[in-house]
Design an enzyme around this catalytic site. Structure first.
Site, mmCIF file in Angstrom:
data_model
loop_
_atom_site.group_PDB
_atom_site.id
_atom_site.type_symbol
_atom_site.label_atom_id
_atom_site.label_comp_id
_atom_site.label_asym_id
_atom_site.label_seq_id
_atom_site.Cartn_x
_atom_site.Cartn_y
_atom_site.Cartn_z
ATOM 1 N N LYS A 24 0.946 -1.226 0.145
ATOM 2 C CA LYS A 24 0.150 0.047 0.026
ATOM 3 C C LYS A 24 0.895 1.368 -0.095
ATOM 4 O O LYS A 24 0.590 2.257 -0.739
ATOM 5 C CB LYS A 24 -0.829 0.038 1.228
ATOM 6 N N ARG A 99 -9.163 1.269 9.326
ATOM 7 C CA ARG A 99 -8.871 -0.120 9.774
ATOM 8 C C ARG A 99 -10.060 -0.817 10.227
ATOM 9 O O ARG A 99 -9.596 -1.893 10.646
ATOM 10 C CB ARG A 99 -7.523 -0.276 10.402
ATOM 11 N N ARG A 138 11.679 -6.688 4.393
ATOM 12 C CA ARG A 138 11.280 -5.155 4.393
ATOM 13 C C ARG A 138 12.219 -4.446 5.363
ATOM 14 O O ARG A 138 12.242 -4.852 6.562
ATOM 15 C CB ARG A 138 9.848 -4.953 4.774
ATOM 16 N N ARG A 173 11.553 -3.004 11.032
ATOM 17 C CA ARG A 173 10.146 -2.458 12.195
ATOM 18 C C ARG A 173 10.345 -3.639 12.986
ATOM 19 O O ARG A 173 9.938 -4.878 12.565
ATOM 20 C CB ARG A 173 9.018 -2.475 11.417
ATOM 21 N N ARG A 184 -0.642 -9.511 13.211
ATOM 22 C CA ARG A 184 -1.168 -8.389 12.422
ATOM 23 C C ARG A 184 -1.973 -8.925 11.295
ATOM 24 O O ARG A 184 -3.308 -8.284 11.111
ATOM 25 C CB ARG A 184 0.086 -7.453 11.611
HETATM 26 P P1 AMP Z 1 1.110 0.360 9.325
HETATM 27 O O1 AMP Z 1 2.289 1.121 9.005
HETATM 28 O O2 AMP Z 1 0.001 0.882 8.645
HETATM 29 O O3 AMP Z 1 1.152 -1.163 9.143
HETATM 30 O O4 AMP Z 1 0.710 0.742 10.803
HETATM 31 C C1 AMP Z 1 1.489 0.163 11.955
HETATM 32 C C2 AMP Z 1 0.981 0.214 13.371
HETATM 33 O O5 AMP Z 1 0.469 1.348 13.533
HETATM 34 C C3 AMP Z 1 -0.300 -0.711 13.229
HETATM 35 O O6 AMP Z 1 0.102 -2.202 13.302
HETATM 36 C C4 AMP Z 1 -1.184 -0.134 14.434
HETATM 37 O O7 AMP Z 1 -0.607 -0.601 15.687
HETATM 38 C C5 AMP Z 1 -1.125 1.312 14.008
HETATM 39 N N1 AMP Z 1 -2.109 1.877 13.298
HETATM 40 C C6 AMP Z 1 -1.717 2.458 12.238
HETATM 41 N N2 AMP Z 1 -2.844 2.837 11.296
HETATM 42 C C7 AMP Z 1 -3.965 2.487 12.176
HETATM 43 C C8 AMP Z 1 -5.376 2.490 12.084
HETATM 44 N N3 AMP Z 1 -6.005 3.033 11.144
HETATM 45 N N4 AMP Z 1 -6.088 2.140 13.196
HETATM 46 C C9 AMP Z 1 -5.502 1.725 14.402
HETATM 47 N N5 AMP Z 1 -3.881 1.517 14.556
HETATM 48 C C10 AMP Z 1 -3.236 1.885 13.511
#
Ligand code: AMP
Length: 230
Positions: A24, A99, A138, A173, A184
């Site tokens: 994404k 989400r 990654r 990460r 996740r």
């Molecule tokens: P991402 O980089 O989008 O995978 O986000 C990393 C982490 O940030 C996720 O695993 C959540 O802990 C938090 N996070 C990011 N976006 C959201 C969201 N829309 N709702 C809840 N937690 C989020």
């Protein structure tokens, strides 16, 4: 194709949906260039808060490291404040938000309040086995958000420079480690996958395969956006 998309409508609300690691963020960066509207990556915003050790960052750090979702109210406030900035006047590419159904409901209202169009939702589809493999290699720069594939970009990682001369910090990460990735994916299936039906019912959902090169996937995304704006 990109030109036609860019000229077709003058405002965009695009949501990139899909499990962790489907690409994404990579597609969002390309869309920013093509559509000239900013990316709103809630993961990047939260990681920047964690890196700065702000009070919000300290509040969410553990939750993020465990691969769990941060509270809806907090995310909705974050996106509301981001959408109030002038650079989103012509829309935004949402990456990692919404989400949950509660976030999707809130976003609908936030977009209407900002006189932005209802979203076109592009789901990027990749089998779980490929996702786990991708995330294992990654690497991300915690300073500027750039992402790399360890297997393909070893030289680029060594040569990486952040914008404005900031000090690069390219790492895996914490939440990309295999145990956390499984968690996740499970949370994605429980909380986020229901958004597919939610947007299908609103006739807003488009689906593309995330298998192939970045440019191949991007071409599929543009085709969907073109047909959605007709
Ligand atoms: P991402 O980089 O989008 O995978 O986000 C990393 C982490 O940030 C996720 O695993 C959540 O802990 C938090 N996070 C990011 N976006 C959201 C969201 N829309 N709702 C809840 N937690 C989020």
């Amino acid at each position: 194709m990109a030109t036609r998309t860019a000229l077709h409508v003058d405002r965009y609300s695009v949501i990139l949906l899909g499990a962790v690691g489907v690409g994404k963020g990579t597609q969002a960066v390309k869309l920013v260039e093509a559509l000239k509207v900013p990316q709103i990556s809630t993961g990047d915003i939260l990681r920047a808060e964690v890196a700065a050790q702000s009070s919000l960052g300290k509040q969410v750090q553990e939750i993020m490291n465990r691969g769990e979702l941060v509270a809806d109210e907090l995310l909705i406030e974050l996106v509301k404040s981001r959408l109030s900035k002038p650079d989103t006047a012509k829309g935004a590419i949402f990456d990692g938000f919404p989400r949950t159904i509660a976030q999707a409901d809130a976003l609908e209202k936030l977009l209407a309040d900002e006189s932005l169009p209802a979203p076109v939702v592009v789901n990027i589809d990749v089998p779980d086995g490929d996702i786990i493999e991708r995330l294992a290699s990654r690497r991300v720069c915690l300073t500027c958000g750039a992402t790399f594939n360890l297997a393909l970009d070893e030289k680029a990682i060594a040569a990486h420079k952040c914008p404005a001369g900031a000090v690069p910090n390219v790492v895996q990460r914490e939440d990309d480690k295999p145990e956390t990735v499984q968690k996740r994916l499970q949370i994605y299936r429980e909380k986020t996958a229901p958004l597919l039906d939610y947007y299908r019912r609103k006739r807003a959902l488009r689906v593309v395969s995330g298998i192939g090169t970045t440019n191949e996937v991007f071409a599929r995304v543009l085709i969907e956006l073109d047909s959605a704006s007709e």
